[in-house]
Design an enzyme around this catalytic site. Structure first.
Site, short mmCIF file in Angstrom:
data_model
loop_
_atom_site.label_atom_id
_atom_site.label_comp_id
_atom_site.label_asym_id
_atom_site.label_seq_id
_atom_site.Cartn_x
_atom_site.Cartn_y
_atom_site.Cartn_z
CE1 TYR A 147 -4.21 1.82 0.96
CE2 TYR A 147 -2.68 3.18 2.18
CZ TYR A 147 -3.93 2.98 1.65
OH TYR A 147 -4.91 3.95 1.79
CE LYS A 151 -3.79 4.69 -1.52
NZ LYS A 151 -4.89 5.36 -2.21
#
Ligand code: CAA
Length: 241
Positions: A147, A151
């Site tokens: 993640y 991101k």
């Protein structure tokens, strides 16, 4: 004519708040969603906002979905790349599928979606692209190599495309929310949330989805034409960039 805005992952969580805020600001809004039909139908019944189901990790599905939205509502002038998932687990136990699902959905979708609208925006000399990144793309997070990488990648994408779009009236910005009161954050184990996360937020509370909705409305507006390639940090003081 009201501008048309498309929000991916727009029927739940932060995305739903963004879709509602844009609608309240006068946009014609389409909300994409990936799988939860029940939540999407509930959202549609409550808001009257059109919902469209496709998988943002598939380029072809994005092409077909965008074509349908534009046929129904008109050219997309504001794209909010919000759709995202988590598969939290430390790297030494992470499976390839957990890596691939998060990277393809959270970062791959920026290419898959933005590629469909960028040529039209260039031709019309106006566009707003707003990518919902995360505090965890800025600072990293234990259990989120997938993640955090995706991101952080969104921020790089934002800065590159901002340079390409500037001459055509297209602004491209990222928002990095901190921990927001949504199902995604509520899924974090209660003890981790209470002991390791909440005490690190100086304002002493989670953010609310509507607070991110207001950031998006500002960046989408004509008033924000000077702002491009930027990262708007909205995390209650948890991390300063
Ligand atoms: N830093 C250092 N060490 C840590 C740590 C951290 N942040 N978190 C956990 N550890 C350590 C623990 O202390 C523990 O060590 P010991 O074995 O020595 O006691 C070890 O790592 C294992 O921790 P857990 O028992 O928690 O391990 P687990 O396998 O059960 O769970 C996890 C691991 C899934 C990553 C879990 O810790 C977790 O869910 N953490 C929260 C991750 C997170 O913040 N996700 C954000 C989701 S919301 C979101 O992503 C939205 C957004 O954009 C902000």
């Amino acid at each position: 004519m009201p501008r048309v805005a498309l929000v991916t992952g727009g029927t739940r969580g932060i995305g739903a708040a963004i879709a509602k805020a844009l609608r309240a600001a006068g946009y014609t809004v389409a909300a994409n969603y990936g799988g939860n039909d029940e939540a999407a139908q509930k959202f549609k019944a409550e808001t009257g906002i059109s919902v469209y189901k496709w998988d943002v990790s598939s380029f072809d599905a994005c092409a077909a979905g965008v074509k349908q939205v534009e046929a129904d509502l008109g050219p997309i002038e504001v794209l909010v790349n919000n759709a995202g998932i988590t598969r939290d687990v430390p790297l030494h136990r992470m499976k390839l599928e957990q890596w691939a699902a998060v990277v393809n959905t959270n970062l791959g979708s920026l290419f898959n979606m933005t590629r469909q609208v960028i040529e039209g925006m260039r031709t019309r000399k106006f566009g707003r692209i707003i990518n919902i990144s995360s505090i965890n793309g800025q600072k990293g997070q234990f259990g989120q190599c997938n993640y955090s990488a995706a991101k952080a990648g969104e921020i790089g994408f934002t800065k590159a495309l901002a340079q390409e779009g500037a001459k055509s009236g297209i602004t491209v910005n990222a928002i990095c929310p901190g921990y927001i009161n949504t199902e995604m954050v509520q899924a974090v184990p209660k003890d981790v949330l209470e002991k390791s996360i909440l005490p690190t937020i100086p304002i002493g509370r989670l953010g609310e989805p509507e607070e991110i909705g207001r950031c998006v409305v500002f960046l989408a507006s004509d008033d924000a034409g000077l702002i491009t390639g930027s990262t708007l940090t909205a995390n209650g003081g948890q991390y300063f960039v």
